[in-house]
Enzyme design. Structure first.
Site, PDB file in Angstrom:
ATOM      1  N   ASP A  45       0.816  -1.219   0.000  1.00  0.00           N
ATOM      2  CA  ASP A  45       0.000   0.000   0.000  1.00  0.00           C
ATOM      3  C   ASP A  45       0.848   1.267   0.000  1.00  0.00           C
ATOM      4  O   ASP A  45       0.598   2.192  -0.778  1.00  0.00           O
ATOM      5  CB  ASP A  45      -0.992   0.002   1.171  1.00  0.00           C
ATOM      6  CG  ASP A  45      -0.353  -0.253   2.518  1.00  0.00           C
ATOM      7  OD1 ASP A  45       0.835  -0.648   2.568  1.00  0.00           O
ATOM      8  OD2 ASP A  45      -1.037  -0.062   3.540  1.00  0.00           O
ATOM      9  N   ASP A 183      -7.797  -0.182   4.879  1.00  0.00           N
ATOM     10  CA  ASP A 183      -8.773  -0.624   5.881  1.00  0.00           C
ATOM     11  C   ASP A 183     -10.057   0.195   5.820  1.00  0.00           C
ATOM     12  O   ASP A 183     -11.165  -0.342   5.887  1.00  0.00           O
ATOM     13  CB  ASP A 183      -8.169  -0.537   7.276  1.00  0.00           C
ATOM     14  CG  ASP A 183      -6.952  -1.428   7.437  1.00  0.00           C
ATOM     15  OD1 ASP A 183      -6.667  -2.215   6.509  1.00  0.00           O
ATOM     16  OD2 ASP A 183      -6.280  -1.336   8.475  1.00  0.00           O
ATOM     17  N   TYR A 234       8.639  -1.294  11.408  1.00  0.00           N
ATOM     18  CA  TYR A 234       7.761  -0.996  10.265  1.00  0.00           C
ATOM     19  C   TYR A 234       8.338   0.160   9.447  1.00  0.00           C
ATOM     20  O   TYR A 234       8.449   0.068   8.225  1.00  0.00           O
ATOM     21  CB  TYR A 234       6.368  -0.649  10.792  1.00  0.00           C
ATOM     22  CG  TYR A 234       5.383  -0.194   9.744  1.00  0.00           C
ATOM     23  CD1 TYR A 234       4.588  -1.109   9.068  1.00  0.00           C
ATOM     24  CD2 TYR A 234       5.239   1.157   9.439  1.00  0.00           C
ATOM     25  CE1 TYR A 234       3.673  -0.686   8.113  1.00  0.00           C
ATOM     26  CE2 TYR A 234       4.334   1.592   8.494  1.00  0.00           C
ATOM     27  CZ  TYR A 234       3.552   0.665   7.831  1.00  0.00           C
ATOM     28  OH  TYR A 234       2.654   1.087   6.877  1.00  0.00           O
TER      29      TYR A 234
END
Length: 392
Positions: A45, A183, A234
């Site tokens: 993404d 999401d 991350y």
């Protein structure tokens, strides 16, 4: 056996009863929004790639009514919030700010990013989306809140994209979580019987029919292992992707091909950067191929791509864990399982497995015997996105 997922109507009944008990009157607005599972397209993404999520039958329900008081009062029935299950604040879009309890910041963020001023209201929140499992409980809460505000005020977003983006801003600005857009998009736009192909470069979408999945199902297995992927880990992976694109003079890894990886290697970059890049480039292509397979009704190919996705996430992106690998390995040992992979950011959370319906119980039994942890199982098929429920 798999955990029974309460229906939206069952949760609605619970929310309406609690509202009447707590506030002494009946709610006249009730909405729900689902969690999601990403079928394929992981860590693509923020690289302007493709993702392929589907909405889950697990939902967050909000029941409420305009209040005559000057403040909003909200009660959450989530077990994870503990004793801080109530919050009161003034519903002024311009002055509303994040604070404690933290769960309320998702609600406040939606109010702060809503189209118009929000009048004071009372509300009760009930949810079947497990928190911390990587199934987007936060997006379900945001989208349910925004849908509730639309129903409460009678003011609708012009486009579903606007609604999803407002909910994303709520998470960024009020919860302090730099989430992607997947999401919120699937929670807003999910359709029963369809997965959603989202192009994270231009935010275009395509509904991918899965009605031909009749003989198959998705088994979601929650490892119930705490997430070990820190925000710094991350960010390190994300930054490595950005640096690789920069070195190749590309806007993002979406524009990078397998042959470009050889160019990176000639620049003597780290093996880590090569691996991260290889995962993203191949995962983007796998997602495209997965959509083609679904449109042809070829679930064998789709399952194979799921397996390849997990292997890449494990070996190249290095975001799997012993628990997730154990769940995936056990699932793949059963004949009739077409594919299994981790879903979500990794290092904890869930796996998603495509399998024949007639081997679900056998597969769950086998995983339980092989897995040293205490896994939870859910059976899911593509469900409906956010919607208003009647209050009768």
């Amino acid at each position: 056996m798999a955990t029974t997922i309460p229906s939206a109507n069952e949760l609605k009944s619970e929310a309406l009863q609690i509202f009447a008990k707590e506030f002494g009157e009946n709610a006249n607005v009730c909405v729900c929004a689902p969690g999601r599972v990403n079928l394929i397209g992981e860590h693509t993404d923020y690289n302007e790639g493709f993702v392929l999520p589907m909405a889950l039958p697990m939902v967050t329900v909000i029941a409420g009514k305009l209040s005559h008081a000057k403040k909003c009062k909200i009660i959450s029935l989530s077990e994870t919030v503990g004793s801080e299950n109530q919050v009161e604040f003034e519903a002024n879009c311009k002055s509303i700010k994040p604070g404690e309890p933290k769960w309320a910041n998702y609600v406040k963020g939606c109010i702060g990013n809503f189209i118009c001023d929000v009048p004071p209201f009372n509300a009760v929140i009930v949810s079947s989306v497990p928190v911390g499992a990587g199934l987007s409980s936060s997006a379900a809460l945001e989208v349910a809140t925004y849908t509730f505000l639309e129903a409460l005020t009678g003011v609708q977003s012009k486009k579903p994209e606007d609604k999803a983006l407002a909910c994303q801003r709520a998470e960024h600005d009020f919860a302090g979580v730099p989430c992607g857009i997947m999401d919120q998009f699937i929670s807003v736009m999910g359709q029963e019987g369809y997965a959603l192909l989202l192009d994270c470069k231009d935010l275009s979408t395509k509904q991918i029919p899965m009605s031909q999945i009749n003989d198959y199902a998705f088994l979601i297995t929650n490892s119930n292992a705490p997430h070990k992927l820190s925000s710094s880990a991350y960010c390190k992976r994300r930054d490595s992707c950005y640096e690789a694109a920069k070195r190749l003079n590309k806007k993002s890894l979406r524009e990078v091909s397998i042959s470009d990886i050889q160019v990176l290697q000639s620049q003597n970059v780290s093996e880590e950067m090569i691996k991260r890049t290889r995962h993203v480039v191949t995962e983007i292509q796998r997602t495209i191929d997965a959509v083609v397979a679904l449109e042809k009704g070829d679930f064998n190919i789709f399952g194979q791509l799921m397996n390849e996705s997990h292997n890449s996430l494990k070996n190249d992106y290095e975001v799997s864990s012993d628990e997730l690998d154990a769940l995936v390995t056990a699932a793949r040992e059963i004949k009739g399982v077409l594919g299994s992979r981790l879903t979500g950011a990794g290092f904890g959370g869930c796996t998603v497995t495509l399998l024949k319906k007639d081997i679900i119980d056998k597969t769950i039994k086998h995983i339980k015997a092989k897995y040293s942890g205490n896994a939870t199982f859910y059976i899911a098929s593509p469900a409906m996105g956010a919607r208003v429920l009647d209050t009768n």
